[in-house]
Design a protein around this motif. Structure first.
Motif, PDB file in Angstrom:
ATOM      1  N   MET A   1     -19.314   7.272  -1.600  1.00 36.25           N
ATOM      2  CA  MET A   1     -18.120   7.068  -0.784  1.00 36.25           C
ATOM      3  C   MET A   1     -18.531   6.768   0.646  1.00 36.25           C
ATOM      4  O   MET A   1     -19.423   7.406   1.192  1.00 36.25           O
ATOM      5  N   THR A   2     -17.897   5.768   1.241  1.00 35.57           N
ATOM      6  CA  THR A   2     -18.119   5.449   2.645  1.00 35.57           C
ATOM      7  C   THR A   2     -16.758   5.383   3.352  1.00 35.57           C
ATOM      8  O   THR A   2     -15.717   5.242   2.706  1.00 35.57           O
ATOM      9  N   THR A   3     -16.785   5.500   4.657  1.00 33.04           N
ATOM     10  CA  THR A   3     -15.560   5.382   5.436  1.00 33.04           C
ATOM     11  C   THR A   3     -15.766   4.361   6.544  1.00 33.04           C
ATOM     12  O   THR A   3     -16.884   4.114   6.989  1.00 33.04           O
ATOM     13  N   ARG A   4     -14.681   3.766   6.954  1.00 36.80           N
ATOM     14  CA  ARG A   4     -14.694   2.916   8.137  1.00 36.80           C
ATOM     15  C   ARG A   4     -13.288   2.900   8.716  1.00 36.80           C
ATOM     16  O   ARG A   4     -12.325   3.330   8.065  1.00 36.80           O
ATOM     17  N   GLU A   5     -13.166   2.423   9.941  1.00 35.51           N
ATOM     18  CA  GLU A   5     -11.872   2.350  10.593  1.00 35.51           C
ATOM     19  C   GLU A   5     -11.417   0.904  10.721  1.00 35.51           C
ATOM     20  O   GLU A   5     -12.241  -0.011  10.840  1.00 35.51           O
ATOM     21  N   ILE A   6     -10.108   0.701  10.664  1.00 32.30           N
ATOM     22  CA  ILE A   6      -9.510  -0.623  10.701  1.00 32.30           C
ATOM     23  C   ILE A   6      -8.464  -0.637  11.798  1.00 32.30           C
ATOM     24  O   ILE A   6      -7.592   0.244  11.851  1.00 32.30           O
ATOM     25  N   GLU A   7      -8.522  -1.619  12.646  1.00 27.80           N
ATOM     26  CA  GLU A   7      -7.523  -1.756  13.699  1.00 27.80           C
ATOM     27  C   GLU A   7      -6.190  -2.224  13.105  1.00 27.80           C
ATOM     28  O   GLU A   7      -6.160  -3.129  12.265  1.00 27.80           O
ATOM     29  N   THR A   8      -5.114  -1.599  13.543  1.00 26.88           N
ATOM     30  CA  THR A   8      -3.770  -1.996  13.124  1.00 26.88           C
ATOM     31  C   THR A   8      -2.916  -2.164  14.378  1.00 26.88           C
ATOM     32  O   THR A   8      -3.336  -1.800  15.478  1.00 26.88           O
ATOM     33  N   PRO A   9      -1.704  -2.690  14.239  1.00 24.81           N
ATOM     34  CA  PRO A   9      -0.832  -2.804  15.420  1.00 24.81           C
ATOM     35  C   PRO A   9      -0.473  -1.470  16.058  1.00 24.81           C
ATOM     36  O   PRO A   9       0.063  -1.435  17.164  1.00 24.81           O
ATOM     37  N   HIS A  10      -0.775  -0.355  15.380  1.00 26.13           N
ATOM     38  CA  HIS A  10      -0.369   0.963  15.888  1.00 26.13           C
ATOM     39  C   HIS A  10      -1.541   1.939  15.932  1.00 26.13           C
ATOM     40  O   HIS A  10      -1.350   3.147  15.764  1.00 26.13           O
ATOM     41  N   GLY A  11      -2.729   1.418  16.180  1.00 28.32           N
ATOM     42  CA  GLY A  11      -3.901   2.271  16.287  1.00 28.32           C
ATOM     43  C   GLY A  11      -4.842   2.089  15.112  1.00 28.32           C
ATOM     44  O   GLY A  11      -4.614   1.268  14.219  1.00 28.32           O
ATOM     45  N   ARG A  12      -5.906   2.853  15.133  1.00 29.46           N
ATOM     46  CA  ARG A  12      -6.922   2.744  14.091  1.00 29.46           C
ATOM     47  C   ARG A  12      -6.576   3.581  12.869  1.00 29.46           C
ATOM     48  O   ARG A  12      -6.285   4.776  12.982  1.00 29.46           O
ATOM     49  N   ALA A  13      -6.635   2.949  11.707  1.00 26.65           N
ATOM     50  CA  ALA A  13      -6.537   3.658  10.431  1.00 26.65           C
ATOM     51  C   ALA A  13      -7.951   3.920   9.931  1.00 26.65           C
ATOM     52  O   ALA A  13      -8.905   3.245  10.336  1.00 26.65           O
ATOM     53  N   ARG A  14      -8.079   4.886   9.049  1.00 30.53           N
ATOM     54  CA  ARG A  14      -9.389   5.169   8.450  1.00 30.53           C
ATOM     55  C   ARG A  14      -9.277   5.006   6.937  1.00 30.53           C
ATOM     56  O   ARG A  14      -8.317   5.496   6.323  1.00 30.53           O
ATOM     57  N   VAL A  15     -10.248   4.320   6.359  1.00 28.09           N
ATOM     58  CA  VAL A  15     -10.249   4.124   4.912  1.00 28.09           C
ATOM     59  C   VAL A  15     -11.465   4.811   4.302  1.00 28.09           C
ATOM     60  O   VAL A  15     -12.562   4.784   4.855  1.00 28.09           O
ATOM     61  N   HIS A  16     -11.213   5.458   3.170  1.00 20.11           N
ATOM     62  CA  HIS A  16     -12.260   6.136   2.407  1.00 20.11           C
ATOM     63  C   HIS A  16     -12.500   5.293   1.162  1.00 20.11           C
ATOM     64  O   HIS A  16     -11.636   5.214   0.279  1.00 20.11           O
ATOM     65  N   LEU A  17     -13.656   4.673   1.100  1.00 19.96           N
ATOM     66  CA  LEU A  17     -13.952   3.664   0.088  1.00 19.96           C
ATOM     67  C   LEU A  17     -14.734   4.274  -1.072  1.00 19.96           C
ATOM     68  O   LEU A  17     -15.845   4.796  -0.892  1.00 19.96           O
ATOM     69  N   HIS A  18     -14.152   4.190  -2.251  1.00 17.94           N
ATOM     70  CA  HIS A  18     -14.816   4.614  -3.485  1.00 17.94           C
ATOM     71  C   HIS A  18     -14.923   3.350  -4.352  1.00 17.94           C
ATOM     72  O   HIS A  18     -13.976   3.007  -5.084  1.00 17.94           O
ATOM     73  N   LEU A  19     -16.043   2.670  -4.245  1.00 13.71           N
ATOM     74  CA  LEU A  19     -16.159   1.331  -4.813  1.00 13.71           C
ATOM     75  C   LEU A  19     -17.024   1.321  -6.071  1.00 13.71           C
ATOM     76  O   LEU A  19     -18.077   1.965  -6.132  1.00 13.71           O
ATOM     77  N   ILE A  20     -16.561   0.578  -7.058  1.00 11.01           N
ATOM     78  CA  ILE A  20     -17.271   0.373  -8.323  1.00 11.01           C
ATOM     79  C   ILE A  20     -18.120  -0.891  -8.200  1.00 11.01           C
ATOM     80  O   ILE A  20     -17.719  -1.865  -7.560  1.00 11.01           O
ATOM     81  N   ASP A  21     -19.295  -0.902  -8.837  1.00 12.54           N
ATOM     82  CA  ASP A  21     -20.173  -2.078  -8.753  1.00 12.54           C
ATOM     83  C   ASP A  21     -19.516  -3.329  -9.335  1.00 12.54           C
ATOM     84  O   ASP A  21     -19.598  -4.412  -8.756  1.00 12.54           O
TER      85      ASP A  21
END
Length: 204
Positions: A1-21
């Protein structure tokens, strides 16, 4: 699992990524109004989706990332969600069939924006149909938010949810499980209902 932040019109959101190959689809889930992405039902559904080779992203709205518990108006929630999903579609989830959803308030956001996000399905955990009131008049129903969804929808609802029971229709299934709005009463039933529904999107 990795996380990153994404800019939105109302501040930064954070996403928790659980990715399958080699994912068959993607599932993006939002949290409830005062809760976070570690809610038990969200974790249960995340685990079910991963077992079906569906990549999962759990989204923290900007107000939660900023440390606030009270959500902003619906338009702000929707705009931030659309921005996050657009970013994910351009990057980690590019080209994948996208299922959106969430618990309670997050489910409402996913429903209201399902057309804008080009979702192929909507998964609602504890949809808050009608807020309970101790005295009349009754609170307005949110059924219209469900009715605008034009893709297959699953609602997993506690049998004793004080927010009421959404009605089923041809393209909207309601799975009733033991418990209240928290959906903590029967985790295996939540898992079974979502597993069966999500299987349709994997080609199995």
């Amino acid at each position: 699992m990795t996380t990153r932040e994404i800019e939105t019109p109302h501040g930064r959101a954070r996403v928790h990524l659980h990715l399958i190959d080699e994912p068959r689809a993607a599932l993006v889930l939002g949290h409830g109004a005062g809760g976070g992405v570690t809610a038990r039902d969200l974790v249960t559904v995340k685990d079910v989706a991963l077992s079906l080779d569906i990549s999962v992203v759990l989204v923290e709205q900007p107000y939660r990332v900023a440390g606030r518990r009270s959500p902003p108006p619906a338009k702000q929630l929707d705009a931030a969600w659309i921005a996050v999903v657009g970013d994910l579609r351009a990057r980690e989830l590019r080209g994948l069939p996208l299922i959106v959803g969430g618990r309670s308030s997050g489910a409402r956001v996913a429903c209201r924006t399902s057309e804008e996000t080009s979702a192929v399905g909507v998964l609602c955990l504890a949809f808050p149909l009608q807020p309970p009131r101790r005295s009349p008049p009754p609170a307005p129903s949110r059924l219209s938010e469900l009715d605008v969804v034009t893709v297959p929808t699953l609602i997993v609802q506690g049998a004793r949810d004080p927010f009421g029971m959404p009605p089923a229709r041809t393209d909207r299934e309601v799975a009733i499980v033991d418990g209240d709005h928290s959906l903590r009463g029967d985790g295996p039933a939540v898992a079974a209902a979502t597993h069966r529904w999500l299987e349709v999107f994997t080609g199995n």
